[in-house]
Design an enzyme around this catalytic site. Sequence first.
Site, PDB file in Angstrom:
ATOM      1  N   ARG A  73       0.830  -1.211   0.000  1.00 32.13           N
ATOM      2  CA  ARG A  73       0.000   0.000   0.000  1.00 32.13           C
ATOM      3  C   ARG A  73       0.867   1.264   0.000  1.00 32.13           C
ATOM      4  O   ARG A  73       0.629   2.199  -0.756  1.00 32.13           O
ATOM      5  CB  ARG A  73      -0.924  -0.016   1.233  1.00 32.13           C
ATOM      6  N   MET A  98     -10.863   3.526  -6.535  1.00 32.93           N
ATOM      7  CA  MET A  98     -11.250   2.481  -5.578  1.00 32.93           C
ATOM      8  C   MET A  98     -10.077   1.964  -4.736  1.00 32.93           C
ATOM      9  O   MET A  98      -9.937   0.767  -4.550  1.00 32.93           O
ATOM     10  CB  MET A  98     -11.912   1.322  -6.335  1.00 32.93           C
ATOM     11  N   ARG A  99      -9.252   2.863  -4.267  1.00 32.50           N
ATOM     12  CA  ARG A  99      -8.172   2.464  -3.369  1.00 32.50           C
ATOM     13  C   ARG A  99      -8.268   3.289  -2.106  1.00 32.50           C
ATOM     14  O   ARG A  99      -8.561   4.490  -2.162  1.00 32.50           O
ATOM     15  CB  ARG A  99      -6.795   2.722  -3.999  1.00 32.50           C
ATOM     16  N   LEU A 101      -6.446   5.263   0.585  1.00 28.63           N
ATOM     17  CA  LEU A 101      -5.147   5.927   0.554  1.00 28.63           C
ATOM     18  C   LEU A 101      -4.527   5.984   1.948  1.00 28.63           C
ATOM     19  O   LEU A 101      -5.238   6.101   2.952  1.00 28.63           O
ATOM     20  CB  LEU A 101      -5.333   7.331  -0.018  1.00 28.63           C
ATOM     21  N   HIS A 117     -18.644  10.661  -3.080  1.00 26.18           N
ATOM     22  CA  HIS A 117     -19.091   9.402  -2.475  1.00 26.18           C
ATOM     23  C   HIS A 117     -20.594   9.254  -2.727  1.00 26.18           C
ATOM     24  O   HIS A 117     -21.352  10.211  -2.520  1.00 26.18           O
ATOM     25  CB  HIS A 117     -18.805   9.418  -0.969  1.00 26.18           C
TER      26      HIS A 117
END
Length: 201
Positions: A73, A98-99, A101, A117
């Site tokens: 990550r 779609m990660r 952070l 969102h």
Amino acid sequence: MRNIVILISGSGSNMAAIAQTAQREDWAHKHQARVCAVISSRPDAKGLQMATELGLPTQVVSHQTYATQPDPRAAFDLALMQAIDDHQPALVLLAGFMRILTPAFVAHYADRLINIHPSLLPAFPGLNTHQRAIDAGCRFAGATVHQVTADLDHGPILAQAVVPVLSGDTANTLAARVLTQEHLIYPKAVAEMLVSLRQSF
Ligand code: GRF
């Protein structure tokens, strides 16, 4: 000129809405701003093609490339930061990115990192928002544009849109109704942010 970098992972319809609004409203003259790059976390994101059709430079920083690193990550976020920082952006926009952070990434872009969102935050942070709204019996659903903080889906709210939940709605029909509103509020919130950033200089 102030650069805007947009991060995507999927269909990129919010990215396209922002880029098209920037062209239509001539943000280059009005706000001294332009969408300068679209970066995808997935090589197969449909939005990449759309970005190319809109004349925007694209780049892929695939999270899979870093899967075997000791801290995948952190390694991914570092590579992403380098790709973004090449553009010295005034704003970094998450548009279906779609990660999750890392706090270091969020801190690096403090006050210039924005997300959309698909729920009326603070209700339904996280995934499957439309099904969860239907299951909860909500009469209204919607979308939220917010500043990104280390606390997932909880940053200061910049804009919201409300739509009705209709009887017989599925997650897909509700998502489509919400998405049409996303395409309106996200470009508008970005334009407002560009004005407020200019005033703060
Ligand atoms: C949107 O509903 C957005 O709110 C959510 O993911 C979806 C992305 O759609 N984060 P698109 O890639 O902009 O078409």
